[in-house]
Design a protein around this motif. Structure first.
Motif, PDB file in Angstrom:
ATOM      1  N   PHE A 287      -9.679   2.409  -8.074  1.00 19.04           N
ATOM      2  CA  PHE A 287     -10.146   3.616  -7.395  1.00 19.04           C
ATOM      3  C   PHE A 287     -10.014   4.798  -8.352  1.00 19.04           C
ATOM      4  CE2 PHE A 287      -5.872   2.388  -5.817  1.00 19.04           C
ATOM      5  CZ  PHE A 287      -5.117   3.319  -6.512  1.00 19.04           C
ATOM      6  N   THR A 288     -10.628   5.908  -7.975  1.00 19.47           N
ATOM      7  CA  THR A 288     -10.408   7.105  -8.796  1.00 19.47           C
ATOM      8  C   THR A 288      -9.228   7.868  -8.225  1.00 19.47           C
ATOM      9  OG1 THR A 288     -12.130   8.089  -7.462  1.00 19.47           O
ATOM     10  CG2 THR A 288     -12.725   7.502  -9.709  1.00 19.47           C
ATOM     11  N   LEU A 289      -8.504   8.528  -9.096  1.00 14.76           N
ATOM     12  CA  LEU A 289      -7.345   9.289  -8.643  1.00 14.76           C
ATOM     13  C   LEU A 289      -7.813  10.455  -7.779  1.00 14.76           C
ATOM     14  CD1 LEU A 289      -5.291   9.472 -11.970  1.00 14.76           C
ATOM     15  CD2 LEU A 289      -4.981   7.891 -10.054  1.00 14.76           C
ATOM     16  N   THR A 290      -7.013  10.810  -6.796  1.00 10.54           N
ATOM     17  CA  THR A 290      -7.325  12.027  -6.033  1.00 10.54           C
ATOM     18  C   THR A 290      -7.077  13.211  -6.958  1.00 10.54           C
ATOM     19  OG1 THR A 290      -5.069  12.318  -5.222  1.00 10.54           O
ATOM     20  CG2 THR A 290      -6.529  10.974  -3.870  1.00 10.54           C
ATOM     21  N   ARG A 291      -7.582  14.371  -6.535  1.00 12.12           N
ATOM     22  CA  ARG A 291      -7.412  15.547  -7.380  1.00 12.12           C
ATOM     23  C   ARG A 291      -5.915  15.836  -7.583  1.00 12.12           C
ATOM     24  NH1 ARG A 291      -8.285  21.021  -6.322  1.00 12.12           N
ATOM     25  NH2 ARG A 291      -8.861  20.512  -4.191  1.00 12.12           N
ATOM     26  N   GLY A 319       1.671   7.569   2.059  1.00 10.25           N
ATOM     27  CA  GLY A 319       0.328   7.071   1.763  1.00 10.25           C
ATOM     28  C   GLY A 319      -0.485   7.989   0.874  1.00 10.25           C
ATOM     29  N   SER A 320       0.132   9.043   0.368  1.00 12.22           N
ATOM     30  CA  SER A 320      -0.633   9.979  -0.453  1.00 12.22           C
ATOM     31  C   SER A 320      -0.786   9.478  -1.886  1.00 12.22           C
ATOM     32  CB  SER A 320       0.032  11.357  -0.439  1.00 12.22           C
ATOM     33  OG  SER A 320       1.343  11.279  -0.931  1.00 12.22           O
ATOM     34  N   GLY A 321      -0.136   8.369  -2.211  1.00 10.98           N
ATOM     35  CA  GLY A 321      -0.348   7.770  -3.522  1.00 10.98           C
ATOM     36  C   GLY A 321       0.665   8.174  -4.575  1.00 10.98           C
ATOM     37  N   LYS A 322       1.912   8.333  -4.160  1.00 14.54           N
ATOM     38  CA  LYS A 322       2.964   8.701  -5.107  1.00 14.54           C
ATOM     39  C   LYS A 322       3.265   7.569  -6.078  1.00 14.54           C
ATOM     40  CE  LYS A 322       5.886   9.655  -1.811  1.00 14.54           C
ATOM     41  NZ  LYS A 322       4.959   9.479  -0.675  1.00 14.54           N
ATOM     42  N   THR A 323       3.163   6.337  -5.569  1.00 11.97           N
ATOM     43  CA  THR A 323       3.524   5.197  -6.403  1.00 11.97           C
ATOM     44  C   THR A 323       2.654   5.134  -7.658  1.00 11.97           C
ATOM     45  OG1 THR A 323       4.099   4.072  -4.366  1.00 11.97           O
ATOM     46  CG2 THR A 323       3.986   2.723  -6.344  1.00 11.97           C
ATOM     47  N   LEU A 480      -4.736  12.980   1.307  1.00 15.27           N
ATOM     48  CA  LEU A 480      -4.594  11.534   1.320  1.00 15.27           C
ATOM     49  C   LEU A 480      -5.810  10.932   0.624  1.00 15.27           C
ATOM     50  CD1 LEU A 480      -3.322  10.729   4.922  1.00 15.27           C
ATOM     51  CD2 LEU A 480      -2.027  11.129   2.840  1.00 15.27           C
ATOM     52  N   PRO A 481      -5.600   9.758   0.007  1.00 15.08           N
ATOM     53  CA  PRO A 481      -6.761   9.094  -0.584  1.00 15.08           C
ATOM     54  C   PRO A 481      -7.842   8.881   0.476  1.00 15.08           C
ATOM     55  CG  PRO A 481      -4.748   7.963  -1.234  1.00 15.08           C
ATOM     56  CD  PRO A 481      -4.354   9.010  -0.239  1.00 15.08           C
ATOM     57  N   ALA A 482      -9.076   8.899   0.054  1.00  9.90           N
ATOM     58  CA  ALA A 482     -10.184   8.748   0.999  1.00  9.90           C
ATOM     59  C   ALA A 482     -10.093   7.411   1.727  1.00  9.90           C
ATOM     60  CB  ALA A 482     -11.505   8.844   0.243  1.00  9.90           C
TER      61      ALA A 482
HETATM   62  P1  ADP Z   1       3.012   6.659  -1.067  1.00 12.13           P
HETATM   63  O1  ADP Z   1       3.973   5.986  -1.986  1.00 12.13           O
HETATM   64  O2  ADP Z   1       2.797   8.085  -1.401  1.00 12.13           O
HETATM   65  O3  ADP Z   1       3.347   6.458   0.380  1.00 12.13           O
HETATM   66  P2  ADP Z   1       1.252   4.770  -2.176  1.00 12.13           P
HETATM   67  O4  ADP Z   1       1.335   5.147  -3.582  1.00 12.13           O
HETATM   68  O5  ADP Z   1       2.041   3.585  -1.714  1.00 12.13           O
HETATM   69  O6  ADP Z   1       1.606   5.998  -1.260  1.00 12.13           O
HETATM   70  O7  ADP Z   1      -0.284   4.597  -1.831  1.00 12.13           O
HETATM   71  C1  ADP Z   1      -0.692   4.091  -0.594  1.00 12.13           C
HETATM   72  C2  ADP Z   1      -1.885   3.207  -0.773  1.00 12.13           C
HETATM   73  O8  ADP Z   1      -3.000   3.968  -1.223  1.00 12.13           O
HETATM   74  C3  ADP Z   1      -1.662   2.121  -1.805  1.00 12.13           C
HETATM   75  O9  ADP Z   1      -2.230   0.934  -1.304  1.00 12.13           O
HETATM   76  C4  ADP Z   1      -2.403   2.632  -3.012  1.00 12.13           C
HETATM   77  O10 ADP Z   1      -2.869   1.569  -3.818  1.00 12.13           O
HETATM   78  C5  ADP Z   1      -3.543   3.402  -2.420  1.00 12.13           C
HETATM   79  N1  ADP Z   1      -4.019   4.502  -3.238  1.00 12.13           N
HETATM   80  C6  ADP Z   1      -3.266   5.301  -4.035  1.00 12.13           C
HETATM   81  N2  ADP Z   1      -4.029   6.223  -4.658  1.00 12.13           N
HETATM   82  C7  ADP Z   1      -5.290   6.018  -4.236  1.00 12.13           C
HETATM   83  C8  ADP Z   1      -6.565   6.650  -4.513  1.00 12.13           C
HETATM   84  N3  ADP Z   1      -6.650   7.684  -5.367  1.00 12.13           N
HETATM   85  N4  ADP Z   1      -7.646   6.172  -3.895  1.00 12.13           N
HETATM   86  C9  ADP Z   1      -7.549   5.138  -3.048  1.00 12.13           C
HETATM   87  N5  ADP Z   1      -6.418   4.490  -2.752  1.00 12.13           N
HETATM   88  C10 ADP Z   1      -5.289   4.920  -3.316  1.00 12.13           C
END
Ligand code: ADP
Ligand code: MG
Length: 753
Positions: A287-291, A319-323, A480-482
């Protein structure tokens, strides 16, 4: 506090560090100790919590049984009653006092009417005084039995006392936190005996003169006089404002120094490279990174390539994609020849992070294996307390040799035997569960001070962020990611049987559609106390408030669900903190795979647990949880593409404050709004992670919910001051005050951050 000169011995001209027992008898000193007052300085810091205006009486209408109260009231009349019935044959003196509208009864028991002579002489109709005791109920009326009291008039000892009393009567009366046998006015008199002889210079002056002038504040001693012995209400306000600024300034200075100190230690730079792991990772990302991810990523990348250790807090909703952000940072470090550690608060989370990272990195995490890619690769290790000895030894060896580039672990990572020789980045998940001390323990592992990235999904109100995380730079992943699905939240009254039946039918429907259901409860078994501290009551309920019914437990609820018609044939798993690590892991696996599509759990599922099929969460006795905690729980669903549901079940009466709180929760998915709402309903101690009141936090008058502007002003000024005078050499008053007020672990809460 490291680095600040300890308050120098012999610089206590007024003897403020001497014990209270110098002033009062041992019995009274013991009672002071119960209030947390040991030294004379403590006494000065034992502030009144209320001031009754001169001529005004306290309201008697809202006293509650069981409360220890101090009231200012007027005597209406007294009556002696001799009881003939029963064997006791004693007498009672019944005195009625009033605030002008409501009444309260004082009762004294004695052997004969004559034993009341002293009371009847003093408690004449029209006399005003302070009365203190525990409120009890007798024949539907509130009373104080054998109250301590002090009247506002001169005794029999002459004109001088009378003049003094007249003067005192024009001042507001301070009401102190008191205890049985140590009434408020005795505390007031003891405080005055220390305060009155003090001169400026006996106390350090923490606030710079310019800062005081700018904010219209008093000197430190003046401020203490203003709240302990005010001439009028304006003085009280000015004194309290000054002391709030002092508290904020001390904490912010300590934080600014900690920040400056950490920045002064050199970190190893990790310049990004062109054809390394990070580049390969980015190229393979589906996927592409969010802004937000790109922006935060860029800021982190820059800091990692510098020699000032990064100290960054990354806020991001569940779910905002911190990992992904963390993974990219770690890869940059590995690319540069370093190692990175990810610290998780629980074993379940460590395992999950390990799985998630391994999956996310794919072939890049397969260094040294047959299926390793041709290009760069590293190894992702796992270190937890419950690993078999052989596995652990192997992990330790690979870490020590540098073969493991990224290690995920729990507290087990912090023990001395763990060597991470090239450690350059520590990522901490859910930082509030780890202390600075523990982070510091990791710092010492490598060749230099590692960069630090702290990730939290808990939205933190701005003031808390400034206070608790004041030494960190903050970034937020806003969007949040789309493709994320919304979560519908519905409040369900537990007493409504039809709705409750519908709850379990809904769970069934989700399971039948391939979903998973969490059922979260406050307790593990019937004998267990709540996992979640009851929240929402400001200042806590009095000890004798009616105990709520025991809340739902994992044990009962799983039995209940096994017998539930709507769930016939559906397997129910359990998860709680008392299970062994491998049991927990097995329970999570069975839930994830759908073997047990319903999971009854305590808040162990609160943080970070990630099962994307989970589409419904039912929280029982939801009123037992804080709003932020509920928000965390709600984040366990809505992680896949399926629309998700959160059902909040509570037995509290609709219309009550507890119910309204839940309505706030159901009405918004904005975690920051909920965190602010939570803050305004909680005690500071809870927020700062210490069960106790202001004392251990160094915060007595400062309220995080109310004093954002004070904190912000103090923070700006303190940072500026520290950057010009890092060792506080030109601010000895401030240095002394920090040494005194934040000494002896009283800045511990900073370490709980
Ligand atoms: P957090 O740790 O902030 O709760 P995660 O990093 O676990 O969130 O991300 C949640 C889900 O979203 C994961 O399955 C991840 O692969 C996915 N994800 C992360 N960044 C994006 C993105 N830019 N676009 C789409 N999906 C994403
Ligand atoms: Mg995560």
């Amino acid at each position: 506090m490291t680095g600040v000169a300890a308050h120098r011995a012999g610089e206590d001209p007024a003897g403020l560090d001497s014990p209270v027992s110098r002033l009062v008898r041992k019995a009274a000193a013991d009672k002071f100790a119960r209030l947390g007052v040991r030294t004379q300085r403590d006494l000065l810091r034992h502030y009144p919590f209320r001031w009754v205006a001169p001529g005004r009486l306290s309201s008697l209408a809202d006293l509650r049984p069981g409360e220890q109260v101090t009231v200012v009231a007027e005597v209406v009349g007294a009556e002696t009653r001799v009881s003939r019935a029963g064997g006791r044959g004693g007498s009672r003196l019944v005195v009625t006092i009033t605030d002008g509208s409501a009444f309260l009864t004082l009762v004294f028991f004695g052997s004969s009417p004559r034993s009341f002579g002293m009371h009847t002489r003093r408690l004449r109709a029209g006399v005003r005084g302070q009365f203190t005791g525990e409120v009890s109920v007798f024949r539907d009326e509130l009373q104080l039995t054998h109250p301590d009291y002090q009247t506002f008039e001169a005794g029999e000892d002459g004109a001088e006392a009378e003049a003094l009393a007249a003067e005192e009567a024009l001042r507001p009366t301070p009401i102190y936190p008191a205890t049985r046998g140590l009434p408020s006015w005795v505390i007031a008199a003891t405080v005055r005996s220390v305060l009155d002889p003090l001169r400026p210079g006996d106390l350090p002056e923490p606030l710079p003169a310019g800062y005081r002038a700018e904010h219209g504040l008093l000197g430190s001693l003046e401020a203490l006089r203003a709240i302990h012995h005010p001439a009028d209400e304006r003085e009280v306000a000015a004194g309290a404002l000054t002391l709030r600024h002092e508290e904020a300034f001390l904490v912010q200075t300590a934080l600014a120094r900690r920040r400056a100190e950490a920045a002064g230690d050199g970190a190893e730079p990790n310049a990004a490279i062109d054809a390394g792991l990070l580049a390969a990772f980015d190229a393979a990302l589906p996927f592409t990174l969010t802004r937000g991810q790109s922006e935060v990523g860029a800021a982190i990348a820059e800091e990692l390539s510098g020699t000032v250790p990064m100290q960054r807090l990354l806020h991001g909703e569940v779910g905002s994609g911190k990992t992904v952000v963390a993974a990219r940072a770690m890869l940059q470090v590995v690319d540069a020849g370093g190692q990175a550690a990810l610290l998780a608060p629980t074993e379940v989370l460590a395992q999950q992070h390990h799985r998630a990272l391994s999956a996310l990195l794919g072939p890049l995490a397969r260094a040294g294996r047959l299926d390793a890619p041709d290009g760069p690769a590293t190894r992702v290790g796992l270190l937890t307390g419950s690993q078999p000895a052989a596995t652990r030894r192997d992990e330790l060896a690979r870490l020590a040799s540098g073969e493991t580039g990224i290690v995920v672990g729990t507290h087990a990572l912090l023990t001395d035997t763990v060597q991470i020789p090239f450690l350059r980045l520590v990522v901490v998940d859910e930082q509030h569960k780890f202390g600075v001390e523990q982070r510091d323990a990791l710092r010492m592992r490598g060749e230099a001070v590692p960069h630090q990235l702290i990730m939290t999904a808990t939205p933190i109100p701005r003031t808390v962020a400034m206070t608790v995380f004041g030494d960190l730079e903050t970034s937020v992943l806003g969007e949040l990611p789309a493709g994320r699905s919304p979560i519908a939240t519905t409040l369900v009254p537990a007493a409504n049987a039809r709705w409750m039946a519908r709850v379990w039918e809904r769970v069934r429907e989700e399971v039948d559609a391939g979903g998973r259901a969490y059922v979260v409860v406050p307790r593990i078994d019937a004998g267990d106390s709540d996992d979640a501290p009851a929240q929402g009551a400001t200042g806590g309920a009095p000890d004798d408030a009616p105990r709520p019914l025991p809340s739902a437990s994992v044990e009962e609820t799983s039995a209940l669900l096994a017998a539930e018609q709507a769930l016939a044939g559906v397997r129910v798993g359990v998860l709680h903190g008392r299970m062994a690590a491998d049991e927990k892991d097995a329970a999570m696996a069975a839930f994830a795979s759908g073997e047990t599509p319903v999971l009854v759990a305590t808040t162990v599922v609160e943080v970070g647990v990630d099962v994307s099929e989970a589409s419904i969460i039912v929280v029982l006795d939801a009123d037992r949880f804080g709003l932020s905690q509920l928000h965390q729980l709600r984040g366990r669903v809505g992680r896949g593409s399926r629309p998700s549901i959160c059902l909040v079940v509570s037995g509290v009466e609709p219309g009550t404050p507890a119910w309204e709180r839940l309505e706030v929760f159901a009405s918004t998915s904005d975690g920051f709004a909920l965190a602010e709402a939570d803050l305004s309903m909680r005690r500071e101690g809870d927020v700062l992670g210490t069960a106790q009141s202001g004392r251990t936090s160094g915060l007595r008058l400062l309220r995080l919910a109310r004093d954002a502007d004070v904190i912000a002003a103090a923070r700006t000024a303190a940072r500026e001051l520290v950057s010009g005078d890092p060792d506080l050499e030109r601010h000895p008053g401030l240095a002394d005050a920090i040494a005194i007020e934040l000494a002896d672990g009283e800045d511990e809460f900073l370490d709980k951050s």
